[in-house]
Motif scaffolding. Structure first.
Motif, PDB file in Angstrom:
ATOM      1  N   THR B 237       0.852  -1.192   0.000  1.00  0.00           N
ATOM      2  CA  THR B 237       0.000   0.000   0.000  1.00  0.00           C
ATOM      3  C   THR B 237       0.892   1.249   0.000  1.00  0.00           C
ATOM      4  O   THR B 237       1.623   1.479  -0.947  1.00  0.00           O
ATOM      5  N   ARG B 238       0.800   2.058   1.060  1.00  0.00           N
ATOM      6  CA  ARG B 238       1.562   3.303   1.125  1.00  0.00           C
ATOM      7  C   ARG B 238       3.056   3.069   0.888  1.00  0.00           C
ATOM      8  O   ARG B 238       3.626   2.182   1.492  1.00  0.00           O
ATOM      9  N   GLY B 239       3.665   3.843   0.026  1.00  0.00           N
ATOM     10  CA  GLY B 239       5.080   3.639  -0.276  1.00  0.00           C
ATOM     11  C   GLY B 239       5.282   2.666  -1.417  1.00  0.00           C
ATOM     12  O   GLY B 239       6.387   2.542  -1.939  1.00  0.00           O
ATOM     13  N   GLY B 240       4.223   1.934  -1.783  1.00  0.00           N
ATOM     14  CA  GLY B 240       4.253   1.076  -2.957  1.00  0.00           C
ATOM     15  C   GLY B 240       5.116  -0.171  -2.810  1.00  0.00           C
ATOM     16  O   GLY B 240       5.546  -0.538  -1.709  1.00  0.00           O
ATOM     17  N   LEU B 241       5.358  -0.819  -3.944  1.00  0.00           N
ATOM     18  CA  LEU B 241       6.179  -2.024  -3.990  1.00  0.00           C
ATOM     19  C   LEU B 241       7.566  -1.762  -3.420  1.00  0.00           C
ATOM     20  O   LEU B 241       8.124  -2.592  -2.684  1.00  0.00           O
ATOM     21  N   ALA B 242       8.106  -0.583  -3.724  1.00  0.00           N
ATOM     22  CA  ALA B 242       9.466  -0.262  -3.284  1.00  0.00           C
ATOM     23  C   ALA B 242       9.573  -0.297  -1.758  1.00  0.00           C
ATOM     24  O   ALA B 242      10.546  -0.834  -1.208  1.00  0.00           O
ATOM     25  N   ALA B 243       8.581   0.266  -1.067  1.00  0.00           N
ATOM     26  CA  ALA B 243       8.656   0.335   0.397  1.00  0.00           C
ATOM     27  C   ALA B 243       8.635  -1.053   1.028  1.00  0.00           C
ATOM     28  O   ALA B 243       9.357  -1.324   1.991  1.00  0.00           O
ATOM     29  N   ILE B 244       7.799  -1.951   0.482  1.00  0.00           N
ATOM     30  CA  ILE B 244       7.731  -3.320   1.006  1.00  0.00           C
ATOM     31  C   ILE B 244       9.066  -4.034   0.821  1.00  0.00           C
ATOM     32  O   ILE B 244       9.583  -4.663   1.745  1.00  0.00           O
ATOM     33  N   LEU B 245       9.625  -3.930  -0.385  1.00  0.00           N
ATOM     34  CA  LEU B 245      10.881  -4.625  -0.655  1.00  0.00           C
ATOM     35  C   LEU B 245      12.006  -4.067   0.220  1.00  0.00           C
ATOM     36  O   LEU B 245      12.809  -4.823   0.782  1.00  0.00           O
ATOM     37  N   ALA B 246      12.060  -2.741   0.348  1.00  0.00           N
ATOM     38  CA  ALA B 246      13.115  -2.121   1.164  1.00  0.00           C
ATOM     39  C   ALA B 246      12.958  -2.522   2.630  1.00  0.00           C
ATOM     40  O   ALA B 246      13.948  -2.771   3.331  1.00  0.00           O
ATOM     41  N   GLU B 247      11.723  -2.604   3.087  1.00  0.00           N
ATOM     42  CA  GLU B 247      11.490  -2.957   4.482  1.00  0.00           C
ATOM     43  C   GLU B 247      11.900  -4.399   4.759  1.00  0.00           C
ATOM     44  O   GLU B 247      12.532  -4.690   5.782  1.00  0.00           O
ATOM     45  N   PRO B 280       6.026   4.454 -10.577  1.00  0.00           N
ATOM     46  CA  PRO B 280       4.971   3.528 -10.113  1.00  0.00           C
ATOM     47  C   PRO B 280       5.421   2.590  -8.997  1.00  0.00           C
ATOM     48  O   PRO B 280       4.580   2.097  -8.239  1.00  0.00           O
ATOM     49  N   TRP B 281       6.730   2.357  -8.886  1.00  0.00           N
ATOM     50  CA  TRP B 281       7.217   1.492  -7.808  1.00  0.00           C
ATOM     51  C   TRP B 281       6.945   2.079  -6.424  1.00  0.00           C
ATOM     52  O   TRP B 281       6.922   1.361  -5.434  1.00  0.00           O
ATOM     53  N   PHE B 282       6.802   3.396  -6.362  1.00  0.00           N
ATOM     54  CA  PHE B 282       6.619   4.064  -5.064  1.00  0.00           C
ATOM     55  C   PHE B 282       5.165   4.441  -4.796  1.00  0.00           C
ATOM     56  O   PHE B 282       4.869   5.119  -3.820  1.00  0.00           O
ATOM     57  N   VAL B 283       4.287   4.032  -5.707  1.00  0.00           N
ATOM     58  CA  VAL B 283       2.891   4.463  -5.633  1.00  0.00           C
ATOM     59  C   VAL B 283       2.042   3.378  -4.960  1.00  0.00           C
ATOM     60  O   VAL B 283       2.205   2.188  -5.221  1.00  0.00           O
ATOM     61  N   ALA B 284       1.102   3.813  -4.112  1.00  0.00           N
ATOM     62  CA  ALA B 284       0.268   2.894  -3.325  1.00  0.00           C
ATOM     63  C   ALA B 284      -0.631   2.018  -4.199  1.00  0.00           C
ATOM     64  O   ALA B 284      -1.208   2.472  -5.188  1.00  0.00           O
ATOM     65  N   GLY B 336      21.534  -3.447 -16.753  1.00  0.00           N
ATOM     66  CA  GLY B 336      22.326  -2.946 -15.642  1.00  0.00           C
ATOM     67  C   GLY B 336      21.712  -3.320 -14.301  1.00  0.00           C
ATOM     68  O   GLY B 336      20.761  -4.096 -14.240  1.00  0.00           O
ATOM     69  N   ALA B 337      22.269  -2.772 -13.234  1.00  0.00           N
ATOM     70  CA  ALA B 337      21.728  -2.997 -11.897  1.00  0.00           C
ATOM     71  C   ALA B 337      21.834  -1.708 -11.111  1.00  0.00           C
ATOM     72  O   ALA B 337      22.801  -0.968 -11.246  1.00  0.00           O
ATOM     73  N   ARG B 338      20.788  -1.426 -10.306  1.00  0.00           N
ATOM     74  CA  ARG B 338      20.879  -0.256  -9.424  1.00  0.00           C
ATOM     75  C   ARG B 338      20.315  -0.611  -8.059  1.00  0.00           C
ATOM     76  O   ARG B 338      19.503  -1.531  -7.913  1.00  0.00           O
ATOM     77  N   ILE B 339      20.800   0.118  -7.055  1.00  0.00           N
ATOM     78  CA  ILE B 339      20.286  -0.078  -5.703  1.00  0.00           C
ATOM     79  C   ILE B 339      19.018   0.759  -5.563  1.00  0.00           C
ATOM     80  O   ILE B 339      19.017   1.953  -5.867  1.00  0.00           O
ATOM     81  N   LEU B 340      17.944   0.102  -5.128  1.00  0.00           N
ATOM     82  CA  LEU B 340      16.688   0.832  -4.906  1.00  0.00           C
ATOM     83  C   LEU B 340      16.784   1.576  -3.583  1.00  0.00           C
ATOM     84  O   LEU B 340      17.163   1.006  -2.570  1.00  0.00           O
TER      85      LEU B 340
END
Lengths: 352, 352
Positions: B237-247, B280-284, B336-340
């Motif tokens: 939800t809040r913070g999107g896919l990125a927030a879940i993966l980072a957490e 979109p990765w950061f969108v709820a 390539g590769a990047r750190i989220l």
């Protein structure tokens, strides 16, 4: 539902008052009852919600029974003599669970913060939440934090919900109240609302006005240990003692008779009420309970309440009758009788 | 707690940002994490709260396990393409319960209304709450209504809490995620947040932008029936896919590797994101889940997700590793590769 059964709650409102939410819709008076009866309950209707006790009861496959309750807190100011919004939120939810005889299993805590709110104030509230939870022997197990733009909130709003387990053999509920039941009150009324109002108006009324916010779990356990025959418990928060009595009369189609002189009111609260134009019967309490008890158990129940520090001033204040169903009759100090009526507009917005 | 384990969440903030609440504290980005780690969790710390999954787990004497969760909703506007605050609140709580594998037992519903709010709008929200609850097979069993002065709220804020029962044998939780686990996503990302933002900014972006708000209980039941080996579920939800993966990376001290090309995004959402300057990765999302599944069960789990209407676009998007614990590595479209990294200031306030 038959309108006639809810006469105290459903007198007609002018069109304009039905169209827009007014502060009085949230103050525990008649308009609160109308909003509930006309708009909210019809939309969501189901038997568990319809019971309208302080907690909902849910049954599990194992036979265990859960109590579940929620309240949002919008009290203003956030910090007041005798407590703050954090302590109020924890005690409020613990008390709603206690009114069903449940032991709290866990609390949720959700904040709506306004942009610009001081983190230090949030820390004070959190410390207070922790102290109150420790005192009631319960933990905050889940939570949420939202932030709204400056000017779209008011510093901090808090929601707590609570889950508890109702011990085997305990069955409390308004539907069990019967004619003949004694009505017991655990202590003085009006302390919370008057302390908040005095603080809000900047009145110097002496140092003795303090919110009565306190957890009632221990008092309820003491009462039920001594007197398992108790029929129902209610905590007279928003709308005060008057709202609880009027609701019981209306919903249970019973007569309620109360002796004005038996209801304990602190002198300072009485004085402040005169100054502020309030009636302590309509003022919120946050650490008191009303017990409905079969007459032959009333003495034992009263003794149990008085044996606990939070029930020291407990009193038998009246009796449930079958005459005049739907009304609350107050026997006055001078020997007369009057019908108690809920005010349409409550003078006490944002007291909890 | 060892600061090093939460590097993604605890970079130092300038003094002024720690003193006052900012909108970004509520948007699911780094500041939300900081407020939680530095202020809220230390005050309330206990093992159940510390698990920080979508629901708390509580054990009963009978051995039954309860899930308990809460969320407040401050979305603006209240009505948006594909849903409204009432539907969002019910689905959000049903989904948080579902992420622990629980079946919802009952919901609470608490309103904070602003003086002057239209009763007709409240009726629309209530009808929506009822429809969403019926759809998820759950009832609102308890509630509360408060009113705040004009200019001290924003029309309507909603809180829902939910209680559910976790069936015997189901044990889901972030702590069960292991290196080698496949990461599955149940569908496209960004739909909810982009639909709300487009509506808020008055953008005409075609009729296809709609919130994905939907109950995930059926999808989870289908998944767990086919693949009981699932380790954990989260709804982004809040913070999107990125927030879940980072957490997950930060809290579980694991490496997360995701293939950018595998993450499904609707074309219209991608286009709107470019226009609005969003990723979109950061969108709820409000109707998607991320599943962490042992590698040898990944195909069966993916097939199960795809067999359900709400999982049609499910995809395997990455893998949990043990290298680079605490980081999310995104393999990009060009090889390539990047750190989220989580943005410090989220651009999406009041999306849920």
């Amino acid at each position: 539902m038959p309108e006639a059964d809810f006469s105290a709650l459903t007198c007609p409102a002018p069109i304009e008052e039905r169209d827009l939410i007014m502060l009085a819709h949230g103050s525990g008076g008649r308009l609160t009852g109308q909003l509930l009866e006309r708009t909210i309950l019809p939309a969501l209707h189901n038997p568990i919600l319809g019971a309208l006790d302080d907690s909902a009861l849910l049954s599990l496959a194992s036979g265990e029974r859960l109590a579940f309750t929620t309240d949002s807190y919008v009290v203003k100011p956030l910090f007041f003599p005798g407590g703050d919004i954090g302590e109020l939120a924890v005690n409020g939810t613990v008390n709603d669970l206690s009114m069903s005889g449940a032991r709290a299993l866990g609390l949720s805590l959700a904040f709506i913060l306004e942009e610009g709110f001081a983190v230090e104030s949030l820390r004070r509230v959190l410390a207070s939440v922790r102290r109150a939870a420790d005192r009631a022997g319960v933990q905050v197990v889940t939570g949420d934090t939202k932030v709204v733009d400056r000017g779209k909130g008011d510093g901090l709003f808090v929601n707590t919900a609570g889950v508890g387990v109702v011990p085997p053999g305990v069955t409390l509920g308004s539907s069990r109240i019967r004619p003949g039941d004694a009505i017991l009150l655990s202590g003085t009324i009006g302390d919370h609302g008057v302390a908040v109002m005095a603080q809000r108006r900047g009145l110097e009324l002496g140092g003795s006005l303090r919110s009565d916010t306190q957890p009632l779990d221990g008092l309820v356990a003491t009462l039920l240990d001594a007197c398992p025959a108790v029929h129902a418990l209610r905590d007279p928060t928003r709308g005060g003692l008057a709202a609880i009595l009027a609701e019981i009369a209306a919903r249970c189609r019973l007569g309620v008779e109360v002796m004005e002189s038996a209801v304990p009111v602190n002198d300072d609260v009485r004085g402040a009420c005169e100054l502020l134009g309030l009636d302590p019967w309509f003022v919120a309490n946050e650490g008191k309970l009303v017990a409905f008890v079969p007459a032959d158990h009333a003495e034992a129940a009263l003794a149990a309440l008085r044996s606990h520090p939070y029930g020291r001033d407990a009193a038998r204040i009246g009796t449930i009758g079958s005459a005049r169903p739907g009304t609350v009759v107050v026997r006055t100090l001078v020997g007369g009788a009057r019908i108690l009526d809920l005010p349409f507009h409550e003078p006490l917005p944002r007291i909890c």
